[in-house]
Motif scaffolding. Structure first.
Motif, short mmCIF file in Angstrom:
data_model
loop_
_atom_site.label_atom_id
_atom_site.label_comp_id
_atom_site.label_asym_id
_atom_site.label_seq_id
_atom_site.Cartn_x
_atom_site.Cartn_y
_atom_site.Cartn_z
N THR A 1 25.98 -9.96 10.50
CA THR A 1 27.25 -10.23 10.94
C THR A 1 27.50 -10.75 9.58
O THR A 1 28.56 -10.37 8.98
CB THR A 1 27.04 -11.52 11.92
N GLN B 1 28.33 -7.64 7.55
CA GLN B 1 29.80 -7.03 8.01
C GLN B 1 30.78 -7.96 7.26
O GLN B 1 31.82 -7.45 7.00
CB GLN B 1 29.72 -7.12 9.34
N LEU C 1 37.56 -19.11 19.84
CA LEU C 1 38.40 -18.33 20.79
C LEU C 1 39.05 -17.24 19.67
O LEU C 1 39.28 -16.04 19.99
CB LEU C 1 39.67 -19.27 21.26
N ILE D 1 37.51 -15.68 17.14
CA ILE D 1 36.27 -14.94 17.15
C ILE D 1 36.47 -13.88 18.33
O ILE D 1 36.35 -12.68 18.44
CB ILE D 1 35.00 -15.43 17.06
N PHE D 2 36.74 -14.37 19.56
CA PHE D 2 36.71 -13.91 20.60
C PHE D 2 37.93 -12.75 20.77
O PHE D 2 37.56 -11.71 21.32
CB PHE D 2 37.02 -14.79 22.21
N TRP E 1 39.65 -11.63 18.25
CA TRP E 1 39.34 -10.52 17.17
C TRP E 1 38.16 -9.58 17.58
O TRP E 1 38.30 -8.34 17.23
CB TRP E 1 39.06 -11.00 15.74
N ALA E 2 37.02 -10.10 18.35
CA ALA E 2 36.03 -9.40 18.38
C ALA E 2 36.48 -8.14 19.33
O ALA E 2 35.96 -6.91 19.38
CB ALA E 2 34.87 -10.03 19.03
N THR E 3 37.50 -8.50 20.58
CA THR E 3 37.85 -7.42 21.30
C THR E 3 38.97 -6.53 21.11
O THR E 3 39.29 -5.67 21.67
CB THR E 3 38.31 -8.32 22.73
N LYS E 4 39.32 -6.78 19.85
CA LYS E 4 40.45 -5.93 19.30
C LYS E 4 39.92 -4.40 18.98
O LYS E 4 39.10 -4.65 18.17
CB LYS E 4 41.19 -6.59 18.26
N PRO E 5 40.47 -3.55 19.32
CA PRO E 5 40.25 -2.19 19.23
C PRO E 5 40.60 -1.63 17.87
O PRO E 5 39.81 -0.78 17.12
CB PRO E 5 40.89 -1.21 20.35
N ALA F 1 36.80 -6.34 13.68
CA ALA F 1 35.29 -6.91 13.96
C ALA F 1 35.00 -7.43 12.58
O ALA F 1 33.98 -8.51 12.76
CB ALA F 1 34.42 -5.61 14.29
N ALA G 1 36.24 -10.90 12.55
CA ALA G 1 35.45 -11.74 13.55
C ALA G 1 34.29 -12.15 12.95
O ALA G 1 33.84 -13.44 13.05
CB ALA G 1 35.28 -10.93 14.96
N ALA G 2 33.71 -11.15 12.15
CA ALA G 2 32.27 -11.49 11.39
C ALA G 2 32.47 -12.60 10.76
O ALA G 2 31.67 -13.51 10.53
CB ALA G 2 31.58 -10.17 11.12
N ILE H 1 32.54 -15.61 12.14
CA ILE H 1 31.54 -16.46 12.84
C ILE H 1 30.80 -16.86 11.51
O ILE H 1 30.17 -17.92 11.81
CB ILE H 1 30.53 -15.05 13.19
#
Lengths: 283, 491, 318
Positions: free
Chosen positions: B47, B50, B444, B446-447, B449-453, B458, B461-462, B465
């Motif tokens: 992470t 990344q 939230l 992170i949640f 951004w992590a799910t954005k395609p 990602a 989000a990393a 984190i």
């Protein structure tokens, strides 16, 4: 059951027999000539269902040193802590009977244990200074008891009375109470108790954790203090009791066995149990 | 006698076997511990790795570029290769930026950065990340947008063939590649680099894809007055852009900019960071006094009894209730019944409910470390219960209490589920101003951004984190430091 | 009444000694007030529990007025938004249990073995160093683990052993959840094993047992109930975990439960309902409380069970 020779009996059997001997035995009391400050009347104490003290009646004379002796577990610390209601703080302790302070029962309804403890101070077995400066250790009791003015003076006086002033006056605020030696810590605890000017000072084996020199200093201090303060001291050291006290009470298995002037109790004990104890037959 | 007595050698052999079994077991146990630690550390390390992409992403943002991924879809009908051809366009050029100065405009398509061909947005970031250290510039090659490359195009329906269009150049942009190649208004565009042209946007896309696969000079077949001609269009333009790479700058910009839902290179954590801070503050203000108070009651006042026993069981078990349950309570009671809405206040109180049991347990443990002798001493000089607590017990236990409180707060800082339920907004592009504002928090974000395609989120989000873990490490470190410092002092 | 005292001078400088042993006016009241304040703080835990219970029961009652408990617990079809609506949670429970099972399969062996190593083999120094590491790892937010599952573990599995694995799947969520609860299992089990009395071990050593035999035949059986408590607590954590499944497991209930497919747990269902765009009066909100109640009761029962097991264990050995 066939009679067995004494030395093969087990501890428990011996204890049971002694307990039996004590039952129904009236304490041998030689009443002191001085007026009493503290009196106990049929004082009994239970820890849960276990009776630690059994109907003790005793008059503690004013401005004298009274020693409470007895083998460990005899209830002497419990007795001492009953005199200023420190036992209230232990869950499951039940007290019956009376403790009269100037004739007033300290266990009566409406009596504030806090007020009792202010008038009847206590010094504990292990020196327990607060983790604060020497000055604050002594001043705490003063502050909470409403002394606002001339604190420095009062702290100095208490430390002088506890014979500690000269040793600590240069770092009253700089050093923590915990930085002192064991003996000094105990004298600090005495100063702390004296600062609020109690009439009675209860001492629970105050020298048991100290070396001989520190012990001697504490004993000297007790001698000086009894001019002003009534002292009750618990000790399992009979020599110490003989050295410092005017009166001695012998407790055994929660019962008062004998009470009288120290010299008489040690030289001519009335009860056989007292004699056995002070000559070292058990304990 | 049936049983043979074992010889000494047999016993020794048996013992050796037993020992070997033991050694094997010890090895397996050590292996398990290391595996567990290793997997967790590898996850955290990857992470962190990344997240370093953030540096290159921020560098493109600083150069003034916002990029987005487009695709050209070629059907089988048109001949040639069918399939998707991704390409990257400039979605926005910051005014006054180096990119604008270089002549990049919205709608331009990137071909190369340095020597790296650009198919996806991540290629740009990878290329920038791969620049030798100390080199803060890179050449870039691009194809100007449709208007800049050609001019105006018009789609004319083909008679008798519904759904099919001819693409006509209606106006040639001055100075464009089309002008330089000699195209004229009225020319019909037929084929670019072998790809048939079927629409106005597709005409340009075909040129871009051809330029990427065949080089900057693209043969363009046109029809002029019924005649087929081939012009060679020099579609590629080149220049150099500064790309300043600095981890500190990247994270600084990341932490101070507002959220940008579309372009990851501009994404910022400022709202979430402040949101987290405010929410934690509310949590602390609510849970501190309640937690200390409850602990003091249980340790200093409560007698052993049914009430105390019930309280203990409740507190011990509330600490294990799933956090999402607190979210439902927050949503139903705080947000709706009490009308606090999706505010910082509601979020903070929800988390306070969540960490309260933890705080009580921690504070009780700290209070238990106060030696009874300190209490006795204070009672012995005639202190009331409250005086004993205020002057001795609390000061003595305070470092321990604070340690526990900080750890409890760090739990709150990482919580996402209750706030997700409470309906904290996933897009907050402002800095919360008051307790009544809606908010988002780092977990939230992170949640979200992590799910954005889309590419790049990602990595963002990393990076969040990393920020979150650093914050937690700081909090934990403070707690441990506090514990060690005061442990030494008292004992 | 004056106190009998030899030196009048000092008495004169003190505040007048109170004649009686009664508390000064107001002190008793003040002490009682303070006590009451602390009691109130203590009762906050009760209040939270009651509030929770009340909220959930009230909401659930609303729900069960429309949906029979038989349908709720007996049907596998969860389709609150498509007509005909159906509110069966069986598939959700199955998915939850499958993911929990995967997590425990990862966490228990690794956790208990780690605990054995820490408590029996590691030097005191290593133990002191590693225990805080475990605690810090246990403090990593679950949303971070969810990110790992979605962005590392799923692609890793797709690229190596399971090319057909879905982008959303229960497997990687379960595996990562296992690693998430690993520090908890290891830490709790380590406490339990460390507390096994020396005398038990020494008894076995005195019979000529090797270290492994002592651990295998004495320490682990002695710590069995404590480890059981850790297991139950870990299970409760896994069942209630939200962010990992919300991120990595997807939002479609799988029946029959297949961990390579998207799965929807009880917690993700809650998230789904709460974050959905429903009107405030929509019936689906009450489903939130029914599922919440189910989750709350399940985890509470597990937690209390573990609490009493640990308590009994402590009483035995401490």
């Amino acid at each position: 059951m066939a009679p067995t020779p004494l030395d093969t009996r087990t501890e428990t059997e011996a204890l049971a027999q002694r307990r039996e001997e004590l039952q129904g035995l009236e304490p041998a009391v030689v009443a002191p000539s001085e007026p009493p400050v503290l009196q106990t009347r049929d004082l009994s104490i239970w820890y849960g269902s276990q009776r630690a003290l059994d109907r003790v009646t005793l008059d503690l004379p004013a401005r004298r040193v009274t020693a409470i002796i007895g083998p460990s577990g005899c209830g002497k610390s419990t007795f001492l802590r009953a005199l200023n209601r420190m036992n209230d703080l232990i869950p499951g302790v039940r007290t019956e009977g009376e403790v009269l302070f100037h004739g007033q029962n300290i266990y009566a309804k409406g009596v504030d244990p806090v007020e009792v403890r202010r008038r009847i101070g206590m010094v504990f077995q292990k020196p327990n200074p607060f983790p604060k400066s020497i000055y604050e250790n002594v001043a705490f009791g003063l502050r909470i008891n409403g002394y606002r003015d001339r604190l420095d003076e009062r702290v100095e006086e208490a430390l002088r009375r506890a014979a500690l002033w000269d040793e600590v006056k240069d770092f009253l605020h700089k050093k923590s109470g915990l930085d002192l030696s064991g003996g000094q810590q105990q004298r600090l605890c005495i100063a702390r108790a004296l600062a609020v000017q109690p009439e009675v000072l209860l001492m629970d084996e105050p020298a048991s954790a100290l070396d001989p020199i520190a012990t001697a200093r504490i004993e000297d201090l007790i001698h000086e203090l009894k001019e002003e303060v009534t002292i009750v001291i618990v000790t399992h050291n009979m020599q110490q009791a003989a050295r410092v006290s005017d009166y001695t009470a012998f407790l055994y298995l929660g019962r008062l066995v004998e009470f009288g002037p120290t010299a008489q109790l040690f030289e001519n004990p009335i009860r056989k149990q007292t004699e056995d104890y002070i000559t070292g037959k058990f304990g | 006698m049936g049983a043979k007595t074992k010889t000494k050698a047999a016993v020794r052999r048996g013992l050796r076997r037993r020992r070997a079994l033991g050694a094997l077991f010890a090895g397996v146990a050590l292996g398990a511990l290391l595996l567990g630690l290793l997997v967790l550390l590898v996850l955290i390390a990857t992470t962190a790795l990344q997240s370093t992409q953030l540096v290159a992403m921020r560098a493109t943002a600083d150069a003034g570029l916002s990029l987005s991924l487009r695709t050209l879809q070629l059907g089988p009908r048109g001949g040639g290769t069918a399939g998707f051809f991704p390409y990257v366009t400039v979605a926005r050029v910051a005014p006054g930026s180096p990119a604008e100065a270089l002549g990049l405009r919205r709608g331009d398509a990137l071909l190369r950065v340095g020597e790296v061909p650009v198919e996806r947005v991540s290629d740009v970031w990878r290329a920038i990340a791969a620049l030798p250290s100390g080199v803060e510039r890179a050449s870039i090659a691009w194809v100007p947008g449709r208007r800049g490359l050609l001019g105006s195009l018009r789609a004319v329906p083909v008679p008798d063939r519904p759904g099919e269009f001819r693409v006509v150049l209606s106006k040639v942009a001055p100075g464009s590649a089309a002008e330089r190649a000699g195209l004229q208004p009225g020319d019909v565009l037929v084929e670019a680099g072998g790809l048939p042209i079927t629409g106005t946007q597709q005409a340009w896309q075909a040129l871009v894809v051809a330029a990427r696969t065949q080089g900057g000079k693209v043969p363009l077949t046109i029809e002029r007055e019924g005649e087929r001609l081939t012009a060679v269009l020099d579609v590629e333009r080149r220049g150099e852009l500064p790309f300043q790479r600095s981890l500190l700058r990247a994270y600084g910009a990341f932490l101070t900019s507002l959220n940008e839902p579309r372009y990851p290179e501009h994404a910022g954590l400022a709202s979430a960071f402040l949101g987290s801070l405010y929410v934690i503050l509310v949590t602390a203000l609510v849970a501190f006094p309640l937690g200390i108070g409850a602990a003091v009651y249980l340790e200093e006042y409560a007698r052993r009894g049914v009430l105390t026993e019930i309280l203990q069981i409740l507190i011990a078990n509330l600490a294990g209730v799933p956090s999402v349950i607190y979210g439902i309570i927050g949503l139903e009671i705080l947000a709706r019944s009490l009308g606090l809405g999706r505010s910082i206040l509601a979020g903070g109180i929800t988390l306070a409910l969540l960490v309260l049991p933890i705080m009580i347990i921690a504070a009780r443990e700290a209070l238990r470390t106060v030696p009874p002798s300190v209490r006795e001493a204070a009672y012995g000089v005639g202190a009331t219960r409250w005086q004993v607590i205020r002057h001795h017990v609390l000061p003595y236990a305070l470092p321990g209490i604070f340690t526990g409180m900080i750890l409890a707060l760090s739990r709150a800082l990482g919580e996402a589920a209750p706030l997700l339920l409470l309906g904290a907004f996933l897009y907050v592009s402002y800095v919360p101003q008051s307790l009544w504002d809606s908010f988002t928090v780092i977990p939230l974000q992170i949640f979200d951004w992590a799910t954005k395609p889309q590419e790049g989120f990602a990595e963002v989000a990393a990076a969040s984190i990393v920020v979150l873990l650093v914050l937690l490490l700081l909090l934990n470190g403070t707690a441990i430091w506090l514990r060690n410092r005061y442990q030494k002092r008292w004992s | 009444m004056t106190r009998p005292r030899s030196e009048g001078s000092r008495t004169a400088t003190s505040p007048p000694p109170s004649a009686s042993l009664r508390a000064p006016r107001g002190r008793g009241l003040k002490e009682q007030l303070i006590r009451g304040l602390f009691l109130l703080c203590g009762l906050s835990a009760v209040a939270i529990t009651l509030l929770t219970a009340w909220t959930f029961v009230q909401g659930s009652l609303l729900f069960f007025r429309e949906v029979s408990p038989a349908e709720f617990l007996g049907s596998i079809r969860w389709a609150p938004l498509t007509v005909p609506q159906s509110y069966g949670v069986l598939a959700l429970i199955a998915d939850t249990l499958v993911i929990t099972g995967i997590a425990l399969l990862v966490a228990l062996p690794l956790g208990i073995l780690s605990a054995v190593f820490l408590s029996e083999y590691a030097s005191e120094r290593a133990r002191r160093l590693l225990k805080p590491v475990l605690e810090v790892l246990a403090g990593v937010p679950t949303v971070v683990y969810g990110f790992f599952a979605l962005r590392f573990v799923t692609p890793l599995l797709q690229g190596t052993v399971l090319p057909d694995l879905g982008f959303w799947n229960g497997l990687s969520a379960g595996i990562v959840m296992g690693f998430m609860i690993l520090p908890l299992v290891a830490s709790l089990s380590e406490d339990v094993l460390y507390a096994v009395p020396r005398s038990l071990r020494e008894g076995a050593y005195a019979l000529g047992a090797t270290k492994f035999e002592v651990i295998w035949k004495v320490v682990l059986p002695a710590g069995f109930s404590g480890i059981g408590a850790a297991f139950i607590l870990a299970m409760s954590r896994a069942i209630g975990e939200t962010m990992i499944v919300a991120l990595a497991a997807g939002r479609t209930p799988a029946w029959p439960p297949d961990p390579t497919e998207p799965m929807m747990t009880l917690t993700t269902t809650i998230v789904n309902i709460a974050t959905g765009d429903h009107e405030a009066t929509a019936f689906i909100w009450s489903a939130l409380f029914a599922i919440g109640l189910l989750l709350f009761v399940t985890t509470l029962v597990l937690n209390i069970a573990s609490y009493f097991i640990v308590k009994r264990y402590r009483e035995r050995y401490e």
